[in-house]
Scaffold this motif. Sequence first.
Motif, PDB file in Angstrom:
ATOM      1  N   ASP A 173      13.650 -15.957 -35.687  1.00  0.00           N
ATOM      2  CA  ASP A 173      14.973 -16.573 -35.798  1.00  0.00           C
ATOM      3  C   ASP A 173      16.081 -15.605 -35.386  1.00  0.00           C
ATOM      4  OD1 ASP A 173      16.436 -18.876 -36.209  1.00  0.00           O
ATOM      5  OD2 ASP A 173      16.730 -18.540 -38.351  1.00  0.00           O
ATOM      6  N   SER A 174      15.825 -14.892 -34.294  1.00  0.00           N
ATOM      7  CA  SER A 174      16.787 -13.894 -33.811  1.00  0.00           C
ATOM      8  C   SER A 174      18.166 -14.478 -33.534  1.00  0.00           C
ATOM      9  CB  SER A 174      16.274 -13.247 -32.512  1.00  0.00           C
ATOM     10  OG  SER A 174      15.044 -12.627 -32.690  1.00  0.00           O
ATOM     11  N   LEU A 175      18.195 -15.679 -32.956  1.00  0.00           N
ATOM     12  CA  LEU A 175      19.476 -16.245 -32.512  1.00  0.00           C
ATOM     13  C   LEU A 175      20.386 -16.618 -33.665  1.00  0.00           C
ATOM     14  CD1 LEU A 175      20.433 -16.613 -29.564  1.00  0.00           C
ATOM     15  CD2 LEU A 175      17.989 -16.182 -29.803  1.00  0.00           C
ATOM     16  N   ARG A 176      19.821 -16.761 -34.874  1.00  0.00           N
ATOM     17  CA  ARG A 176      20.661 -17.033 -36.043  1.00  0.00           C
ATOM     18  C   ARG A 176      20.776 -15.790 -36.934  1.00  0.00           C
ATOM     19  NH1 ARG A 176      18.871 -22.659 -38.707  1.00  0.00           N
ATOM     20  NH2 ARG A 176      16.814 -21.642 -38.691  1.00  0.00           N
ATOM     21  N   SER A 177      20.402 -14.639 -36.390  1.00  0.00           N
ATOM     22  CA  SER A 177      20.526 -13.374 -37.121  1.00  0.00           C
ATOM     23  C   SER A 177      21.841 -12.693 -36.769  1.00  0.00           C
ATOM     24  CB  SER A 177      19.352 -12.441 -36.759  1.00  0.00           C
ATOM     25  OG  SER A 177      18.114 -13.034 -37.071  1.00  0.00           O
ATOM     26  N   GLU A 178      22.329 -11.888 -37.690  1.00  0.00           N
ATOM     27  CA  GLU A 178      23.553 -11.115 -37.434  1.00  0.00           C
ATOM     28  C   GLU A 178      23.219 -10.009 -36.432  1.00  0.00           C
ATOM     29  OE1 GLU A 178      26.509  -8.323 -37.404  1.00  0.00           O
ATOM     30  OE2 GLU A 178      24.711  -7.825 -38.579  1.00  0.00           O
ATOM     31  N   LYS A 179      24.012  -9.883 -35.371  1.00  0.00           N
ATOM     32  CA  LYS A 179      23.665  -9.024 -34.240  1.00  0.00           C
ATOM     33  C   LYS A 179      23.425  -7.572 -34.632  1.00  0.00           C
ATOM     34  CE  LYS A 179      25.969 -11.680 -30.588  1.00  0.00           C
ATOM     35  NZ  LYS A 179      27.034 -11.624 -29.552  1.00  0.00           N
TER      36      LYS A 179
END
Length: 571
Positions: A173-179
């Motif tokens: 779920d990288s795309l909804r993780s804080e950068k």
Amino acid sequence: MASIQATLAAGRPVYSPSSIADPFYVRILDTTLRDGEQAPGAAMTSDQKLAVARKLLLLGVDVIDAGFPASSPEVFNTAKAIAAEIGNAQGAGGGHVPVISAMGRCARRDIDTAWAAVGGAKRPRICTFIATSEIHMKHKLRKSREEVVAIAGEMVAYARSVGFQDISFGAEDSLRSEKDFLCRVFGEVIKSGATTLIIADTVGCSLPSEIGGLVAYIRAHTPGIENAIVSVHCHNDLGLANANTLAGIEAGAREVEVTINGIGERAGNAALEEVVMAIKCRREVIGGFYTGVNTKYISAASKLVVEYTGLNLQPHKAIVGANAFSHESGIHQDGVLKFRGTYEFISREDIGLDVTSEPGIVLGKLSGRHALKSRLSKLGYDLEGEELDDVFKKFKLLTAKKKHITDDDIEELVPGKYPQSKPIWSLGDFQVIHGTMGFSTAAVKLINSDGKERISCSVGKGPIDAAYKAIDSIVKAPIKLVDYTNSALDGIHAISLTQVVVSEDKSYTPAHFPSEVANGHTNGHAVSEKTNVHAMSFSASGEDLDVVVSSVQAYLKAVNRILVKRIPLDV
């Protein structure tokens, strides 16, 4: 440039876990056997998975995801078999030996099991993963950020300690993780020995600009990023998996995760055939990138996965769908009949389709005279002028009433039917025996134009294959089946409609033909002893409640059209 070329092997850079010598090379990781199989109803047997892995070897993918060994003994044993055979396939694919990867959670048991499964490959890899988004950490893992960072680093280090030198780490779920948190996790696993970092659009929520931006951000802000390769894993929930994958490549990702036909959980994954062909066909636009995939095996791999998973393709599926190289519009048909490149941007031979086959002309209400004339010629009727105009008018009236136009329908439009349409061979009787016990067998009786009967028996991979082989053994002409399609019309008690295309050999001599043809008995058409038979294609159709009957009808009609369409050579 010279140093880069020195590192090439079989058209690709020599494999190194944490670097790629050529900055334009994109590694292809195929996850059909793991993520693809997670599609509902797509489960495959161990033998089927091994067969798909063999096809992936021929395709030349860089990495084969062999599964999640800790999930079951069956998956473990299959992954181990793939590692032993495919992962040590010396000399295959021009010397290329693929990496064999196994999936495992950030848990010692998963990592131990993965090593036991694929450690015997020449190039074993583990992909270990943990979720990094707030929604996953809070509701699924129930762990803090500090705990996730610690677990990720510890388990990557443990994977290296058991023997893995090639370690892929996935941030679920990288795309909804804080950068910045994602950069922190990636930096920690690089320190612990990770060689590839996977940016995963797990729920398929990303747009191309977002995933491109995230890849660029990770590459600019992750400590030690120069010691690892960035990979993208895109799901297709918004129909953007392929576009997102290409955006990731343009932003700096040098490994992409794909599946044959784009199969996978929910709406599927990025499709190997679409991503690879986009890179190949638009290389000059996308930035000069290339892959090591042998695209000539794409069609065969697609068909194999359809057969084994039962997940049929939508007709308009890009690259490998039934309509991908088919045309019904009259303007398009006229163009491709004159030159395929007018409306076929991708060459069918590039994906392994028969280059000798005729353009995929589908006759319907939008078709024009050129397409109808071409089909009539394949059926043995050379019409011109008013005669063609008359048939065309009747054809248009027919298309207003009937959607599926068969070759038999077309023949019925021809006034008087030429004598060349009379068959050399007609069907007497046939019987097939098939099932799960032994080979399929077929016995076929054909009757020649003199009324003599010939009978032959044959075995095949299925009842249709067996019947076709029996016909071939009677006819004794070098005939090749180019295309076979079958569709059932109108529900469970359906009429089976079979359409086939066959082609002739380019160098026939009378000796190749049965005596009925070699002696000149071709329903009134004399055959010179010196004969030039053009390598043409002929189509035919058959309809019956029984699929085997319709298949035999279609094939025998097409064979007869080859035998009677013989062109004398000027002496």
